[in-house]
Write a protein that holds these residues in place. Structure first.
Motif, short mmCIF file in Angstrom:
data_model
loop_
_atom_site.label_atom_id
_atom_site.label_comp_id
_atom_site.label_asym_id
_atom_site.label_seq_id
_atom_site.Cartn_x
_atom_site.Cartn_y
_atom_site.Cartn_z
N ARG A 382 -8.39 6.03 -9.45
CA ARG A 382 -6.94 6.08 -9.26
C ARG A 382 -6.58 5.25 -8.02
O ARG A 382 -5.88 4.27 -8.11
CB ARG A 382 -6.49 7.53 -9.11
N MET A 383 -7.10 5.68 -6.88
CA MET A 383 -7.00 4.86 -5.67
C MET A 383 -8.43 4.49 -5.27
O MET A 383 -9.09 5.20 -4.52
CB MET A 383 -6.29 5.64 -4.56
N ASP A 384 -8.91 3.40 -5.83
CA ASP A 384 -10.32 3.02 -5.65
C ASP A 384 -10.62 2.62 -4.21
O ASP A 384 -11.71 2.88 -3.71
CB ASP A 384 -10.67 1.85 -6.58
N VAL A 385 -9.69 1.94 -3.58
CA VAL A 385 -9.91 1.41 -2.22
C VAL A 385 -8.82 1.94 -1.30
O VAL A 385 -7.63 1.77 -1.58
CB VAL A 385 -9.89 -0.13 -2.21
N HIS A 386 -9.23 2.61 -0.22
CA HIS A 386 -8.28 3.11 0.77
C HIS A 386 -8.32 2.18 1.98
O HIS A 386 -9.39 1.98 2.59
CB HIS A 386 -8.66 4.53 1.20
N ILE A 387 -7.18 1.61 2.31
CA ILE A 387 -7.11 0.66 3.41
C ILE A 387 -6.16 1.21 4.47
O ILE A 387 -4.97 1.40 4.21
CB ILE A 387 -6.61 -0.72 2.93
N TYR A 388 -6.72 1.48 5.64
CA TYR A 388 -5.90 1.99 6.73
C TYR A 388 -5.27 0.83 7.49
O TYR A 388 -5.96 -0.06 8.00
CB TYR A 388 -6.72 2.85 7.69
N MET A 389 -3.96 0.82 7.55
CA MET A 389 -3.21 -0.20 8.27
C MET A 389 -2.81 0.41 9.61
O MET A 389 -1.80 1.12 9.72
CB MET A 389 -1.98 -0.63 7.47
N GLY A 390 -3.63 0.16 10.62
CA GLY A 390 -3.43 0.80 11.92
C GLY A 390 -2.55 -0.01 12.85
O GLY A 390 -1.90 -0.99 12.47
N HIS A 391 -2.56 0.41 14.10
CA HIS A 391 -1.75 -0.25 15.11
C HIS A 391 -2.37 -1.58 15.52
O HIS A 391 -3.51 -1.89 15.17
CB HIS A 391 -1.60 0.68 16.32
N CYS A 392 -1.62 -2.34 16.26
CA CYS A 392 -2.04 -3.69 16.60
C CYS A 392 -3.29 -3.68 17.48
O CYS A 392 -3.39 -2.89 18.43
CB CYS A 392 -0.90 -4.41 17.32
N THR A 393 -4.22 -4.55 17.16
CA THR A 393 -5.45 -4.71 17.93
C THR A 393 -5.41 -6.07 18.63
O THR A 393 -4.59 -6.93 18.30
CB THR A 393 -6.67 -4.64 17.01
N PRO A 394 -6.32 -6.31 19.59
CA PRO A 394 -6.36 -7.63 20.23
C PRO A 394 -6.55 -8.77 19.23
O PRO A 394 -5.91 -9.83 19.38
CB PRO A 394 -7.56 -7.50 21.18
N ALA A 395 -7.39 -8.57 18.23
CA ALA A 395 -7.60 -9.63 17.22
C ALA A 395 -6.32 -9.89 16.45
O ALA A 395 -5.96 -11.05 16.16
CB ALA A 395 -8.73 -9.25 16.28
N ALA A 396 -5.61 -8.81 16.08
CA ALA A 396 -4.34 -8.98 15.36
C ALA A 396 -3.30 -9.67 16.23
O ALA A 396 -2.52 -10.50 15.76
CB ALA A 396 -3.83 -7.63 14.88
#
Length: 472
Positions: A382-396
């Protein structure tokens, strides 16, 4: 003339001949009925009928309706894509238009109005297509459209064996090379999906995300679209479900746009709150096309109960929380969504028998609060892949600075990175300051530093007030 009349047989001779022929035909019919079994007689009669039809009936008509049984007719869609490329002098009317609201000077696209005729030639055969429409029998159904294909009767086998497969292949090539994508929304009044051009500029190259996570998503998408044979061999429907979860402003919608641009898939944006019941939901979902993304945003806002299972009750009754029984999904289906749409109604499409009505589909759910979702939705399949969209990181942050300011390094980067690591800030907030404050990197980065410090001060003050409140 007199000699001609003398040469003609007499009436008695003609009647005698007729009687002889009638007697012979009756004799043959009797022998035919007595000696040959009924099944074989019917088969011979059918072949004789087909033979006469071939020689004495010159035309045949194929009908291609817009829906085939309960789903969208892919043959109709292929013909709809193919025919505008075959418009010629014989076509007396055409539709012209564009749904690209971002480009008023975009060249219009060709379409076929009702009753328009298109003549096509294939391997020396001539075909005449006509788009027709019937009024719906029920007020909540849209008008039924269908293509009418007229051809010579002896072309029937070639149409089925060669012509229609050629149309499907050509249409697939056209869709694969399409320059623009569409985003669809469902019009409940007309009971149909309406579209507009989707021109979101987001790509994986511009996406502010951790490099490892970005690489994982791209590889997962590419693997999915290349594994049709594998899905068939293991008996699974060719679809993939993603859950994008995290606080508001962390780039969930932007990631959806990047996925659509990467795969070249159209987007069907479904608002569950506007669906009346499970029956309408099923009809809406089966009218989406293959090679598309079904997007259900903020699914946690479509729930009445964050967790429809009562864990304490299950524990008392000895129920296993990890029980994989589909019946458990059915029991709580009335509690998870608005009463008009049940959880089981949604699950039947994304993971039940109805999920087989279509292929090569991406289903994306977004949520600000994953913990509010029913566990039945979160399972693989149903939801095969869970992707957490977190807060801004140095790389972002560095990616955002490169995208909006065009710089890879700056003396203020180290200060900003240190602040980001101890202060919660979303990519949307960072982008807002980099875009709107100034084109000068020094000014834009300085403004961002001031904002982060102010936000950090507010967070410290809130924590202080909260601690004092607990002490009191």
């Amino acid at each position: 003339m007199a000699s001609l009349l003398k040469a003609m047989p007499s009436m008695s001779t003609i009647l005698s001949l007729y009687a002889s022929i009638s007697g012979l035909s009756m004799l043959f019919r009797t022998i035919f009925n007595e000696m040959i079994p009924r099944g074989i007689r019917d088969l011979i009669a059918k072949h004789l009928s087909d033979l006469f039809a071939t020689f004495f009936s010159s035309d045949f008509t194929f009908i291609v309706e817009d829906r085939w049984q309960a789903v969208e007719n892919e043959t109709f869609r292929a013909v709809e894509v193919y025919l505008p490329t075959k418009v010629g002098p014989s076509t007396k009317s055409l539709l012209l238009g564009t749904n690209d609201t971002n480009n008023i000077v975009a060249p219009p696209k060709l379409g076929l109005p009702v009753d328009a005729k298109v003549v096509d030639c294939f391997q020396g055969m001539h075909f005449e297509w006509t788009l027709c429409e019937n009024e719906a029998e029920k007020h909540y159904h849209s008008h039924k459209k269908y293509f009418q294909l007229k051809c010579k009767n002896n072309y029937r086998e070639q149409v089925m064996r060669s012509y229609l497969p050629y149309i499907s292949q050509t249409a697939a090539e056209i869709l694969n090379k399409r320059e623009t994508l569409n985003i669809y929304t469902y019009d409940d009044e007309d009971s149909m999906w309406e579209s507009t051009v989707f021109k979101h500029p987001a790509t994986f190259d511009t996406l502010a995300m951790e490099p490892d996570l970005k690489k994982f998503i791209i590889e997962d998408l590419d693997s999915f679209v290349q594994r049709k044979d594998y899905f068939q061999s293991v008996g699974r429907v060719w679809k993939r479900g993603y859950l994008l979860h995290g606080p508001p402003g962390t780039g969930k919608s932007t990631l959806v746009a990047a996925i659509a641009n990467h795969l070249r898939f159209n987007i069907y944006d479904l608002q569950l709150q506007g669906v009346r019941n499970d029956s309408q939901l099923r009809r809406i979902l089966t009218s989406t096309t293959n090679r598309s993304i079904l997007l259900i945003e903020d699914i946690d806002c479509s729930t009445q109960s964050s967790r429809s299972r009562d864990r304490n009750k299950d524990a008392k009754e000895g129920h296993d929380d990890d029980d994989d029984d589909e019946g458990g999904d059915q029991l709580d289906s009335k509690l998870s969504f608005d009463p008009r749409v049940t959880l089981s109604g949604l699950l039947n499409f994304i993971d039940g028998l109805w999920s087989s009505c279509g292929e090569e589909r991406i289903i994306i759910f977004t949520s600000n609060y994953k913990e509010k979702l029913d566990p039945a939705l979160l399972r693989p399949g149903r939801m095969d892949v869970h992707i957490y969209m977190g807060h801004c990181t140095p790389a972002a942050f560095k990616k955002l600075a490169l995208t909006y300011l065009g710089i890879k390094e700056h003396v203020l980067f180290k200060c900003i990175e240190d602040l980001i690591q101890r202060t919660i800030i979303t990519p949307a907030e960072v982008a807002q300051h980099l875009i709107m404050k100034s084109d000068d990197p020094q000014v834009a980065l300085g403004s961002l530093i001031e904002f982060i410090i102010m936000k950090d001060t507010e967070m410290v003050e809130k924590m202080r007030v909260k601690t004092m409140s607990k002490r009191l």
